[in-house]
Design a protein around this motif. Structure first.
Motif, short mmCIF file in Angstrom:
data_model
loop_
_atom_site.label_atom_id
_atom_site.label_comp_id
_atom_site.label_asym_id
_atom_site.label_seq_id
_atom_site.Cartn_x
_atom_site.Cartn_y
_atom_site.Cartn_z
N THR A 1 -3.10 14.52 -12.25
CA THR A 1 -2.64 15.19 -11.03
C THR A 1 -1.14 14.95 -10.92
O THR A 1 -0.70 13.81 -10.93
N VAL A 2 -0.38 16.02 -10.84
CA VAL A 2 1.08 15.87 -10.89
C VAL A 2 1.75 16.20 -9.56
O VAL A 2 2.97 16.35 -9.49
N GLN A 3 0.97 16.31 -8.51
CA GLN A 3 1.54 16.63 -7.20
C GLN A 3 0.61 16.10 -6.12
O GLN A 3 -0.60 16.19 -6.24
N ALA B 1 0.42 7.49 -13.78
CA ALA B 1 0.55 6.14 -14.35
C ALA B 1 -0.66 5.79 -15.21
O ALA B 1 -0.51 5.24 -16.31
N ASN B 2 -1.85 6.12 -14.74
CA ASN B 2 -3.06 5.84 -15.53
C ASN B 2 -3.06 6.61 -16.84
O ASN B 2 -3.51 6.11 -17.88
N THR C 1 8.39 7.55 -7.72
CA THR C 1 7.66 6.39 -7.23
C THR C 1 7.76 5.22 -8.21
O THR C 1 7.93 5.41 -9.43
N GLU C 2 7.60 4.02 -7.66
CA GLU C 2 7.67 2.82 -8.51
C GLU C 2 6.50 2.76 -9.48
O GLU C 2 6.64 2.24 -10.58
N ARG C 3 5.36 3.29 -9.06
CA ARG C 3 4.17 3.22 -9.93
C ARG C 3 4.39 3.97 -11.24
O ARG C 3 4.07 3.47 -12.32
N VAL C 4 4.93 5.16 -11.13
CA VAL C 4 5.21 5.93 -12.35
C VAL C 4 6.36 5.29 -13.14
O VAL C 4 6.30 5.20 -14.36
#
Length: 347
Positions: free
Chosen positions: A183-185, A194-195, A226-229
């Motif tokens: 999912t990109v949005q 990230a996953n 975002t920090e996650r990505v």
């Protein structure tokens, strides 16, 4: 508009409408709805661009968006300086653009509140990651020139997937491409992206990973801020190429990635070098340099040989060469034998 309203009123119920007729009907509803006139709305300006006629931007609160259009001559009379990330209160009318079939807010008053929360949060994160050294060049790793297997993190339903695949296989049809749906949005996008990176990096033995999507508004691209990505990209052992359809470098994911390209097609073209172009650009010049070096070596060797012969000649004794002396001695011996034979009467 009166003619349009009359056409709408005259349209029999159940008739098939043209697009123009239906858009006129929608416009009349929008314009006749008091709740959509003189509205006040607070949000953050994104995707601001302008021409000589008007300013166009999106007003967002992080979850929802509303297109806005502000006439340039009206903006010039306002005491407002708009840019991406500015938080504003807009007062105006909701308008329906019949030719394009779009709703937007046309403000007649703009009150600047300050920097938007969303833009401020992105800049704080950018500063933090820069202090950690996540953007440093020494952290970057170069993707292999001829990968055998490329991982792609993007939406299976998006055009970006096909743009990447086509660009890679035009260069080298033998490359294996493994697409990880993401999912990109939206709110789930950071975790999904990230996953996808973690999965390809740790379990699929790929040589390089492309992460991306097509273009979109700043709000649509927020997952890449975002920090996650950013963390998934930074901690990956596999080189990461971002391919997010945009024209600037404001996204944090681009700054952390080993290589940032501006479109999915550009990423595909970058990740797989054309073997012919590589030969022409890298191998052939090296071969020419090697030939030139060998020719220089031969010339130097020939020169040294000529010098050695010159030295030998210079060191030889003066006079006739030894072979002449040997021939003369042989002739004298023959004459002596002939005279002796005549004297003894044997000839």
């Amino acid at each position: 508009m009166a003619d349009a309203e009359r056409e709408v009123d005259d349209a029999p119920s159940g008739n098939v409408l043209s697009v123009q007729e239906l858009n006129d009907r929608i416009a009349s509803v929008v314009q006749d709805t008091p709740a959509l006139n003189g509205v006040r709305c607070i949000g953050e300006v994104t995707d601001l661009h302008q021409n000589s006629t008007a300013l166009y931007f999106t007003l967002t609160d992080g979850d929802a968006e509303l297109p806005c259009m502000l006439w340039a001559n009206r903006y010039q009379k306002m005491d407002a300086d708009l840019e991406d990330g500015t938080e504003v209160i807009l007062e105006g009318d909701i308008d329906y653009w019949t030719e394009g079939g779009k709703i937007d807010l046309k403000p007649w008053e703009v009150i600047v509140v300050g920097d938007g929360d969303q833009a401020a949060a992105v800049e704080r994160l950018r500063s933090e990651l820069e202090e950690r050294g996540w953007f440093d060049d020494e952290q970057k790793q170069r993707p292999p020139a001829f990968p055998e297997r490329v991982g792609v993190v993007t939406s299976l339903r998006g055009d970006a997937r096909y743009d990447i695949q086509n660009a890679i296989h035009e260069q080298d049809p033998t490359v294996d491409i493994l697409v990880k749906d993401a999912t990109v949005q939206g709110s789930e996008a950071p975790t999904s992206i990230a996953n996808g990176i973690h999965h390809l990096d740790r379990s699929e033995n790929v040589d390089a990973i492309i992460v991306g999507r097509g273009g979109g508004s700043d709000s649509n691209l927020q997952a890449f801020n975002t920090e996650r990505v950013a963390e998934a990209i930074f901690t990956a052992n596999t080189s990461i190429v971002t391919a997010i359809g945009h024209t600037d470098d404001r996204l944090i994911a681009d700054q952390v990635a080993d290589v940032a390209t501006i479109t999915p097609t550009a990423a595909g073209e970058y990740i797989v070098n054309s073997r012919e172009e590589f030969f022409a650009g890298e191998v052939k010049p090296l071969a020419q340099q090697l030939d030139a070096a060998y020719e220089t070596f031969q010339q130097e060797h020939e020169h040294e040989r000529e010098l050695a012969e010159a030295v030998d000649e210079a060191a030889a004794p003066e006079g006739l060469p030894p072979v002449y002396y040997k021939a003369a001695i042989a002739v004298l011996l023959l004459l002596l034998l002939a005279i002796t034979g005549l004297w003894l009467g044997v000839i």
